[in-house]
Write an enzyme that holds these catalytic residues in place. Structure first.
Site, PDB file in Angstrom:
ATOM      1  N   HIS A  85      17.067 -66.987 125.778  1.00  0.00           N
ATOM      2  CA  HIS A  85      17.921 -68.046 126.306  1.00  0.00           C
ATOM      3  C   HIS A  85      18.752 -67.501 127.469  1.00  0.00           C
ATOM      4  O   HIS A  85      18.932 -66.283 127.601  1.00  0.00           O
ATOM      5  CB  HIS A  85      18.830 -68.592 125.201  1.00  0.00           C
ATOM      6  N   GLY A 103       8.395 -54.684 105.487  1.00  0.00           N
ATOM      7  CA  GLY A 103       9.078 -55.952 105.256  1.00  0.00           C
ATOM      8  C   GLY A 103      10.323 -56.101 106.106  1.00  0.00           C
ATOM      9  O   GLY A 103      11.053 -55.149 106.354  1.00  0.00           O
ATOM     10  N   ALA A 149      10.694 -50.734 107.350  1.00  0.00           N
ATOM     11  CA  ALA A 149      11.250 -51.994 106.860  1.00  0.00           C
ATOM     12  C   ALA A 149      12.635 -52.246 107.436  1.00  0.00           C
ATOM     13  O   ALA A 149      13.456 -51.332 107.547  1.00  0.00           O
ATOM     14  CB  ALA A 149      11.311 -51.982 105.335  1.00  0.00           C
TER      15      ALA A 149
END
Length: 473
Positions: A402, A429, A447
């Site tokens: 943005h 994960g 992770a």
């Protein structure tokens, strides 16, 4: 047939296509033959769409006047810098000129179906005669065969083995292929391809049926260019009128440009219903196309994400994702649903529901990829994941950026940068991959890591921000 010639020169254009060869011409300096060849120029590529039957398209290119208003005009289009030549099917009126093109261009990759290269094709229109292409020698480095629908770059998508769910053109009844027993059987057009880039869909001859090609395309289509294989005195007038009405109803914002194998009487019948949506082209026709918001999204430009075509694509994906949430990978409808969401996903790759994405068709997966539960892919920019890569649960791939300025950020605009993950990677994960990041082959990402910069191949990287802690080689 009505001639529609668009020569807009005082604009910034994202795409331009020029007809080098067609059955018809409105320019007495240009030669015709039964065939089709179009030069498509985008901000990234120069693509030759078919080559006609001979070298006529090359001679016409040499005679065409090109240039922008205020920059002067010059004679001749240089085909030596074309980087792709796309062959829509194996018939000689679309591929016979390839051998002549290869003599003047030493770099372009040839996009073609392997079925086209090995087939023997015949027409029984008036009398039995061969329409098989005499193929030149093509080095493996330059040959790009396409057997199933797939992206060949971040902005070019090829449609193959187009499902035949709508009526096929009646003109196909004259076309045959020789089988293994040397018998002539009706051509099923497995050798036909279509090309999509930046809102434009090139149909070649549309032997598979215009409606079938449109239905098979997973992207918004703003412009259709090519023959429709709707010959005069084949489809009944009421059938053509019904087809025109369906096109007008289902594709109200699409512009259609046709010639070659579209008959003059057929064109008039379609035009009576479709009006300003339907245009004719001939040798020398040039058309400039402005960049749409969807095309800006794919081109790393700021775009309005509330535009009609972007929202249409977004809500299409949301409806399919909602359907996926109640499924497991063992459900009967799972494979069809995930293929509808992610066109071209290999059968060996798995995306475990629940799964979330913005569009789906911006996701490109290699063979044997596994995406675990709660994956999120904001695929305004292309997200590419290489073969044999494993992605843990709750991973996010975020391509949008943005504006930094808060006033600009109030506007419905963003800019998307592609994400690329190499082959044989393992993402633990909860990994977040930020816009524009590339992770090299055989990497392990720990992770919970937030990957803000590129990671070279053969590394272990962890942390927020993610940093390399070990080289694997």
């Amino acid at each position: 047939m009505e001639e529609s010639l668009y020569l807009c020169t005082a604009i910034v254009w994202q795409m331009k296509w020029t007809v080098l060869l067609d059955n018809r011409t409105c320019n007495d300096q240009l030669q015709t033959e039964h065939g089709l060849s179009i030069l498509l120029e985008t901000d990234k590529h120069r693509i030759l769409l078919d080559t006609g039957a001979s070298d006529v398209f090359i001679r016409n290119a040499e005679r065409l006047r090109v240039g922008d208003q205020g920059a002067g005009m010059k004679i001749g289009i240089d085909l030596s810098t074309v980087d792709y030549v796309f062959i829509s099917h194996g018939h000689s009126d679309h591929a016979g000129g390839l051998k002549h093109f290869m003599e003047i261009n030493t770099q372009a990759q040839v996009i073609v179906s392997p079925d086209a290269l090995k087939g023997k094709y015949y027409s029984k229109s008036r009398y039995l005669h061969s329409i098989t292409t005499e193929w030149p020698e093509i080095s493996q480095e330059r040959l790009l065969t396409v057997e199933h629908s797939e992206s060949i770059s971040d902005d070019i998508f090829i449609l193959a083995h187009i499902p035949q769910i709508h009526p096929m053109p009646e003109g196909n009844q004259h076309l045959f292929v020789e089988n293994a027993d040397s018998d002539y059987v009706y051509d099923d057009f497995r050798h036909e391809l279509a090309l999509y880039t930046g809102g434009l869909l090139f149909t070649g001859c549309a032997h598979s049926g215009l409606e079938n090609i449109l239905a098979a395309c997973p992207f918004p289509v703003n412009t259709v260019v090519g023959g429709f294989h709707l010959l005069d005195d084949h489809e009944a007038e009421e059938e053509l009128t019904a087809l025109a009405q369906r096109l007008k109803t289902h594709y109200p914002h699409t512009q259609f440009y046709t010639s070659h194998c579209t008959g003059d009487t057929t064109f008039s019948t379609l035009k009576a219903v479709m009006g300003e949506q339907l245009h004719a082209f001939s040798c020398g026709t040039t058309n400039f196309i402005n960049m749409t918001d969807f095309e800006k999204m794919r081109s790393e430009e700021f775009y309005d994400f509330t535009s009609e075509e972007c929202l249409e694509s977004y809500f299409r994906a949301k409806h399919i994702c909602a359907k996926l949430q109640t499924m497991t990978v063992e459900d009967d409808d799972y494979r069809k649903t995930i293929e509808d969401l992610i066109p071209g996903i290999p059968e060996s790759s798995t995306v475990s529901p629940p799964f979330h994405c913005d569009h789906g068709h911006g996701i490109k997966l290699g063979e044997n990829v596994f995406i675990n539960y709660n994956g999120t892919m904001l695929d305004g920019g292309i997200i590419t994941i290489g073969s044999n890569t494993q992605v843990g649960p709750n991973c996010q791939f975020l391509t949008p950026n943005h504006p930094i300025d808060y006033v600009e950020r109030r506007k419905p605009i963003e800019r998307c940068s592609p994400i690329t993950i190499g082959e044989d990677c393992w993402l633990g994960g909860g990994v977040t991959v930020c816009p524009g990041v590339t992770i090299g082959d055989r990497c392990i990402i720990g992770a919970g890591s937030v990957v803000t910069k590129d990671i070279p191949e053969d590394c272990v990287a962890v942390g927020n921000p993610c940093r390399v802690i070990k080289k694997l080689i």
